[in-house]
Design a protein around this motif. Structure first.
Motif, PDB file in Angstrom:
ATOM      1  N   ARG A  45       0.831  -1.202   0.000  1.00 13.37           N
ATOM      2  CA  ARG A  45       0.000   0.000   0.000  1.00 13.37           C
ATOM      3  C   ARG A  45       0.868   1.257   0.000  1.00 13.37           C
ATOM      4  O   ARG A  45       0.632   2.203  -0.748  1.00 13.37           O
ATOM      5  CB  ARG A  45      -0.921   0.002   1.223  1.00 13.37           C
ATOM      6  CG  ARG A  45      -1.940   1.149   1.213  1.00 13.37           C
ATOM      7  CD  ARG A  45      -2.519   1.404   2.585  1.00 13.37           C
ATOM      8  NE  ARG A  45      -1.527   1.849   3.553  1.00 13.37           N
ATOM      9  CZ  ARG A  45      -1.018   3.084   3.613  1.00 13.37           C
ATOM     10  NH1 ARG A  45      -1.394   3.988   2.755  1.00 13.37           N
ATOM     11  NH2 ARG A  45      -0.129   3.392   4.514  1.00 13.37           N
ATOM     12  N   ALA A  46       1.909   1.252   0.815  1.00  8.83           N
ATOM     13  CA  ALA A  46       2.801   2.410   0.892  1.00  8.83           C
ATOM     14  C   ALA A  46       3.534   2.629  -0.433  1.00  8.83           C
ATOM     15  O   ALA A  46       3.700   3.775  -0.876  1.00  8.83           O
ATOM     16  CB  ALA A  46       3.807   2.215   2.029  1.00  8.83           C
ATOM     17  N   GLU A  47       3.963   1.548  -1.066  1.00 11.05           N
ATOM     18  CA  GLU A  47       4.638   1.677  -2.362  1.00 11.05           C
ATOM     19  C   GLU A  47       3.716   2.309  -3.397  1.00 11.05           C
ATOM     20  O   GLU A  47       4.137   3.162  -4.176  1.00 11.05           O
ATOM     21  CB  GLU A  47       5.114   0.311  -2.851  1.00 11.05           C
ATOM     22  CG  GLU A  47       6.280  -0.245  -2.071  1.00 11.05           C
ATOM     23  CD  GLU A  47       6.604  -1.689  -2.430  1.00 11.05           C
ATOM     24  OE1 GLU A  47       5.831  -2.336  -3.171  1.00 11.05           O
ATOM     25  OE2 GLU A  47       7.652  -2.186  -1.967  1.00 11.05           O
ATOM     26  N   LEU A  48       2.463   1.893  -3.405  1.00 12.59           N
ATOM     27  CA  LEU A  48       1.501   2.484  -4.341  1.00 12.59           C
ATOM     28  C   LEU A  48       1.294   3.965  -4.059  1.00 12.59           C
ATOM     29  O   LEU A  48       1.188   4.772  -4.985  1.00 12.59           O
ATOM     30  CB  LEU A  48       0.156   1.756  -4.251  1.00 12.59           C
ATOM     31  CG  LEU A  48       0.018   0.522  -5.117  1.00 12.59           C
ATOM     32  CD1 LEU A  48      -1.231  -0.256  -4.734  1.00 12.59           C
ATOM     33  CD2 LEU A  48      -0.027   0.892  -6.585  1.00 12.59           C
ATOM     34  N   ASN A  49       1.242   4.318  -2.793  1.00 12.50           N
ATOM     35  CA  ASN A  49       1.017   5.715  -2.437  1.00 12.50           C
ATOM     36  C   ASN A  49       2.235   6.600  -2.695  1.00 12.50           C
ATOM     37  O   ASN A  49       2.120   7.824  -2.676  1.00 12.50           O
ATOM     38  CB  ASN A  49       0.553   5.837  -0.986  1.00 12.50           C
ATOM     39  CG  ASN A  49      -0.894   5.444  -0.839  1.00 12.50           C
ATOM     40  OD1 ASN A  49      -1.706   5.662  -1.734  1.00 12.50           O
ATOM     41  ND2 ASN A  49      -1.229   4.846   0.284  1.00 12.50           N
ATOM     42  N   CYS A  50       3.381   5.996  -2.967  1.00 12.31           N
ATOM     43  CA  CYS A  50       4.579   6.767  -3.326  1.00 12.31           C
ATOM     44  C   CYS A  50       4.575   7.169  -4.807  1.00 12.31           C
ATOM     45  O   CYS A  50       5.391   7.979  -5.221  1.00 12.31           O
ATOM     46  CB  CYS A  50       5.846   5.970  -3.009  1.00 12.31           C
ATOM     47  SG  CYS A  50       6.214   5.891  -1.251  1.00 12.31           S
ATOM     48  N   CYS A  51       3.677   6.607  -5.575  1.00 13.80           N
ATOM     49  CA  CYS A  51       3.568   6.989  -6.984  1.00 13.80           C
ATOM     50  C   CYS A  51       3.005   8.401  -7.053  1.00 13.80           C
ATOM     51  O   CYS A  51       1.978   8.691  -6.434  1.00 13.80           O
ATOM     52  CB  CYS A  51       2.659   6.013  -7.738  1.00 13.80           C
ATOM     53  SG  CYS A  51       3.283   4.327  -7.757  1.00 13.80           S
ATOM     54  N   TYR A  52       3.685   9.274  -7.771  1.00 17.09           N
ATOM     55  CA  TYR A  52       3.321  10.689  -7.757  1.00 17.09           C
ATOM     56  C   TYR A  52       2.816  11.202  -9.109  1.00 17.09           C
ATOM     57  O   TYR A  52       2.361  12.344  -9.200  1.00 17.09           O
ATOM     58  CB  TYR A  52       4.506  11.528  -7.281  1.00 17.09           C
ATOM     59  CG  TYR A  52       5.780  11.240  -8.037  1.00 17.09           C
ATOM     60  CD1 TYR A  52       6.085  11.923  -9.206  1.00 17.09           C
ATOM     61  CD2 TYR A  52       6.654  10.266  -7.585  1.00 17.09           C
ATOM     62  CE1 TYR A  52       7.243  11.635  -9.914  1.00 17.09           C
ATOM     63  CE2 TYR A  52       7.810   9.979  -8.279  1.00 17.09           C
ATOM     64  CZ  TYR A  52       8.102  10.665  -9.444  1.00 17.09           C
ATOM     65  OH  TYR A  52       9.237  10.376 -10.151  1.00 17.09           O
ATOM     66  N   ASP A  53       2.917  10.391 -10.165  1.00 11.28           N
ATOM     67  CA  ASP A  53       2.384  10.781 -11.462  1.00 11.28           C
ATOM     68  C   ASP A  53       2.147   9.528 -12.300  1.00 11.28           C
ATOM     69  O   ASP A  53       2.400   8.403 -11.840  1.00 11.28           O
ATOM     70  CB  ASP A  53       3.300  11.774 -12.187  1.00 11.28           C
ATOM     71  CG  ASP A  53       4.680  11.205 -12.521  1.00 11.28           C
ATOM     72  OD1 ASP A  53       4.909   9.976 -12.351  1.00 11.28           O
ATOM     73  OD2 ASP A  53       5.542  11.987 -12.936  1.00 11.28           O
ATOM     74  N   LYS A  54       1.646   9.723 -13.512  1.00  6.83           N
ATOM     75  CA  LYS A  54       1.291   8.597 -14.368  1.00  6.83           C
ATOM     76  C   LYS A  54       2.492   7.701 -14.649  1.00  6.83           C
ATOM     77  O   LYS A  54       2.401   6.480 -14.544  1.00  6.83           O
ATOM     78  CB  LYS A  54       0.695   9.126 -15.682  1.00  6.83           C
ATOM     79  CG  LYS A  54       0.260   8.034 -16.623  1.00  6.83           C
ATOM     80  CD  LYS A  54      -0.393   8.606 -17.863  1.00  6.83           C
ATOM     81  CE  LYS A  54      -0.877   7.479 -18.755  1.00  6.83           C
ATOM     82  NZ  LYS A  54      -1.647   7.981 -19.903  1.00  6.83           N
ATOM     83  N   LEU A  55       3.624   8.311 -14.980  1.00  4.99           N
ATOM     84  CA  LEU A  55       4.803   7.514 -15.321  1.00  4.99           C
ATOM     85  C   LEU A  55       5.299   6.701 -14.126  1.00  4.99           C
ATOM     86  O   LEU A  55       5.598   5.512 -14.262  1.00  4.99           O
ATOM     87  CB  LEU A  55       5.917   8.409 -15.860  1.00  4.99           C
ATOM     88  CG  LEU A  55       7.175   7.689 -16.325  1.00  4.99           C
ATOM     89  CD1 LEU A  55       6.847   6.704 -17.448  1.00  4.99           C
ATOM     90  CD2 LEU A  55       8.213   8.695 -16.788  1.00  4.99           C
ATOM     91  N   SER A  56       5.366   7.317 -12.943  1.00  2.18           N
ATOM     92  CA  SER A  56       5.853   6.570 -11.774  1.00  2.18           C
ATOM     93  C   SER A  56       4.903   5.426 -11.429  1.00  2.18           C
ATOM     94  O   SER A  56       5.339   4.347 -11.031  1.00  2.18           O
ATOM     95  CB  SER A  56       6.063   7.494 -10.567  1.00  2.18           C
ATOM     96  OG  SER A  56       4.836   8.022 -10.101  1.00  2.18           O
ATOM     97  N   PHE A  57       3.595   5.650 -11.601  1.00  2.04           N
ATOM     98  CA  PHE A  57       2.633   4.583 -11.339  1.00  2.04           C
ATOM     99  C   PHE A  57       2.794   3.452 -12.354  1.00  2.04           C
ATOM    100  O   PHE A  57       2.817   2.275 -11.984  1.00  2.04           O
ATOM    101  CB  PHE A  57       1.197   5.113 -11.373  1.00  2.04           C
ATOM    102  CG  PHE A  57       0.171   4.017 -11.225  1.00  2.04           C
ATOM    103  CD1 PHE A  57      -0.037   3.403 -10.002  1.00  2.04           C
ATOM    104  CD2 PHE A  57      -0.558   3.574 -12.319  1.00  2.04           C
ATOM    105  CE1 PHE A  57      -0.966   2.377  -9.859  1.00  2.04           C
ATOM    106  CE2 PHE A  57      -1.491   2.558 -12.189  1.00  2.04           C
ATOM    107  CZ  PHE A  57      -1.691   1.957 -10.960  1.00  2.04           C
ATOM    108  N   GLN A  58       2.911   3.796 -13.626  1.00  8.14           N
ATOM    109  CA  GLN A  58       3.064   2.760 -14.652  1.00  8.14           C
ATOM    110  C   GLN A  58       4.371   1.991 -14.468  1.00  8.14           C
ATOM    111  O   GLN A  58       4.412   0.783 -14.663  1.00  8.14           O
ATOM    112  CB  GLN A  58       2.986   3.374 -16.051  1.00  8.14           C
ATOM    113  CG  GLN A  58       1.585   3.820 -16.412  1.00  8.14           C
ATOM    114  CD  GLN A  58       1.497   4.519 -17.753  1.00  8.14           C
ATOM    115  OE1 GLN A  58       2.489   5.037 -18.267  1.00  8.14           O
ATOM    116  NE2 GLN A  58       0.303   4.531 -18.316  1.00  8.14           N
ATOM    117  N   GLN A  59       5.436   2.675 -14.066  1.00  5.45           N
ATOM    118  CA  GLN A  59       6.705   1.989 -13.793  1.00  5.45           C
ATOM    119  C   GLN A  59       6.540   1.028 -12.622  1.00  5.45           C
ATOM    120  O   GLN A  59       6.991  -0.117 -12.676  1.00  5.45           O
ATOM    121  CB  GLN A  59       7.813   3.005 -13.497  1.00  5.45           C
ATOM    122  CG  GLN A  59       8.271   3.747 -14.715  1.00  5.45           C
ATOM    123  CD  GLN A  59       9.256   4.853 -14.378  1.00  5.45           C
ATOM    124  OE1 GLN A  59       9.228   5.452 -13.293  1.00  5.45           O
ATOM    125  NE2 GLN A  59      10.131   5.158 -15.325  1.00  5.45           N
TER     126      GLN A  59
END
Length: 133
Positions: A45-59
């Motif tokens: 859950r914490a790793e997902l919440n560290c995504c800050y934009d589309k690219l970081s989430f897709q990575q």
């Protein structure tokens, strides 16, 4: 609807990747020690919440799916999933990822299983689907 099916398929694929990732953790853990299931879920859950934009989430998502290993639901519906990841707003998909975590239930209590039985429980296609309950 077709959109509902896409989201349910995404959750199925995400939960299968969770099983693969969790199985790897359990395989590396000594038999006397049991990794805390809640800690693994909280870390995810914490790793997902560290995504800050589309690219970081897709990575993150692509890396997470790769680390999960063989993923039969993904392989069977990869075009549908890849297009969903491309077209849906990343914040909405992150919410669906968190919902996948929240609704994930191993077939047996993880704390009561040894590594061998946990790995056997990770057979491809054994994703808990609340809609079938």
């Amino acid at each position: 609807s077709e959109e509902d099916e896409e989201y349910l398929t995404f959750i199925e694929v995400f939960q299968q990747a969770m099983k693969g990732n969790f199985a790897k953790v359990y395989a590396k853990t000594e038999r006397e020690k049991s990794p805390a299931f809640k800690k693994m879920v909280e870390r995810l859950r914490a790793e997902l919440n560290c995504c800050y934009d589309k690219l970081s989430f897709q990575q993150y998502l692509s890396d997470f799916l790769v680390r999960g290993g063989l993923n039969k639901p993904f392989n069977e519906k990869k075009i549908r999933i890849l297009l969903l990841i491309k077209k849906i707003d990343w914040l909405e998909l992150r919410i669906w990822s968190l919902l996948a975590i929240a609704s994930y239930k191993p077939k047996k209590k993880v704390t009561e299983m040894d590594n061998d039985s946990f790995l056997k429980n990770q057979e491809v296609g054994e994703v808990y689907d609340e809609s079938k309950s």
